[in-house]
Design a protein around this motif. Structure first.
Motif, short mmCIF file in Angstrom:
data_model
loop_
_atom_site.label_atom_id
_atom_site.label_comp_id
_atom_site.label_asym_id
_atom_site.label_seq_id
_atom_site.Cartn_x
_atom_site.Cartn_y
_atom_site.Cartn_z
N GLN A 80 0.84 -1.20 0.00
CA GLN A 80 0.00 0.00 0.00
C GLN A 80 0.87 1.24 0.00
O GLN A 80 1.92 1.27 0.66
CB GLN A 80 -0.91 0.03 1.23
CG GLN A 80 -2.03 -0.99 1.22
CD GLN A 80 -2.97 -0.80 2.40
OE1 GLN A 80 -2.58 -0.35 3.48
NE2 GLN A 80 -4.24 -1.14 2.20
N LYS A 132 0.31 5.02 1.00
CA LYS A 132 -0.67 5.89 1.64
C LYS A 132 -0.33 7.37 1.48
O LYS A 132 -1.21 8.23 1.62
CB LYS A 132 -0.78 5.54 3.13
CG LYS A 132 -1.29 4.14 3.37
CD LYS A 132 -1.40 3.84 4.86
CE LYS A 132 -1.93 2.44 5.11
NZ LYS A 132 -2.04 2.14 6.56
N SER A 133 0.96 7.67 1.22
CA SER A 133 1.36 9.07 1.04
C SER A 133 2.57 9.14 0.12
O SER A 133 3.31 8.16 -0.03
CB SER A 133 1.70 9.70 2.40
OG SER A 133 2.94 9.19 2.88
N GLN A 145 6.00 8.74 1.91
CA GLN A 145 6.38 7.34 2.14
C GLN A 145 7.30 6.85 1.03
O GLN A 145 8.29 6.14 1.29
CB GLN A 145 5.11 6.50 2.20
CG GLN A 145 5.31 5.01 2.39
CD GLN A 145 3.99 4.25 2.28
OE1 GLN A 145 2.96 4.82 1.93
NE2 GLN A 145 4.03 2.96 2.56
#
Length: 214
Positions: free
Chosen positions: A24, A26-27, A30
């Motif tokens: 994943q 998410k930002s 990251q």
């Protein structure tokens, strides 16, 4: 073949694989943090816009697709990866290109996620580096991660547990295929031929001869 990469290139490849293996995103931070401050390769990484999370996800998927093509070990997969990498490196700052035989030529700085990720993919492809056959793709159920061993024997799976799980899937599929094949051999699903009709009194020739005799 001997592996030929610098410490900085090795670390860049490791981080690219971490990027490709992300479940994943998410930002954007990251992703940017992955490629920051690699000695001799990168410094500060140009930031995405905050709304560009879908862009980072699409980049990850493109990189993963190229790695899967390389890990397949097929010539057409390698050509596909070379073409994709050349195309992507044309859109980043710096002079990067792969010739048709996979030789890498580099000039410039790595300033963004796209440049870092695709230069690392190019390093894996470059036949002088000895890394092509060291890239593994673990297709155990629920995994789908890449790995690359710089020393020792190359491996495909993350660990023995994943190898056994993948083997179990293959064994089950073969069993199903064999069962279907056996069903076909036993006549299941086949159109049965109509039985031959017998002619009373023999063949037409025999019947005509009998009439003449009578």
């Amino acid at each position: 073949m001997k592996v030929t990469v610098t410490d900085g290139e090795r670390e860049l490849i490791r981080r690219m694989l971490q990027f490709a293996n992300m479940k994943q995103i998410k930002s954007t931070r990251q992703v940017e943090a992955l490629f920051r401050n690699i000695p001799g390769m990168t410094g500060l990484i140009m930031a995405y816009q905050r709304h560009e999370v879908p862009t980072a996800r699409a980049e990850r998927e493109s990189v993963s697709a190229a790695l899967r093509a390389i890990a397949s070990g097929k010539k057409e997969g390698l050509i596909e990866a070379i073409n994709k990498t050349n195309d992507m490196l044309q859109h980043v700052k710096g002079q990067f290109r792969l010739t048709e035989d996979g030789m890498l030529h580099l000039g410039g700085m790595l300033l963004g996620v796209q440049a870092c990720a695709w230069y690392a993919v190019a390093l894996v492809i470059d036949k002088r580096r000895g890394l092509r056959t060291r890239l593994g793709f673990c297709d155990a159920p629920g995994c789908g991660k890449f790995n690359l061993t710089f020393e020792g024997r190359p491996r495909r799976y993350c660990d023995e547990k994943h190898r056994l799980a993948a083997d179990s899937v293959v064994t089950t599929q073969r069993s199903r295929d064999d069962h279907r094949g056996a069903g076909g051999r036993n006549g299941e699903g086949l159109v049965r031929a109509r039985p031959h009709l017998s002619l009373r009194g023999g063949t037409p020739h025999e019947m005509a001869r009998n009439r003449r005799v009578g």
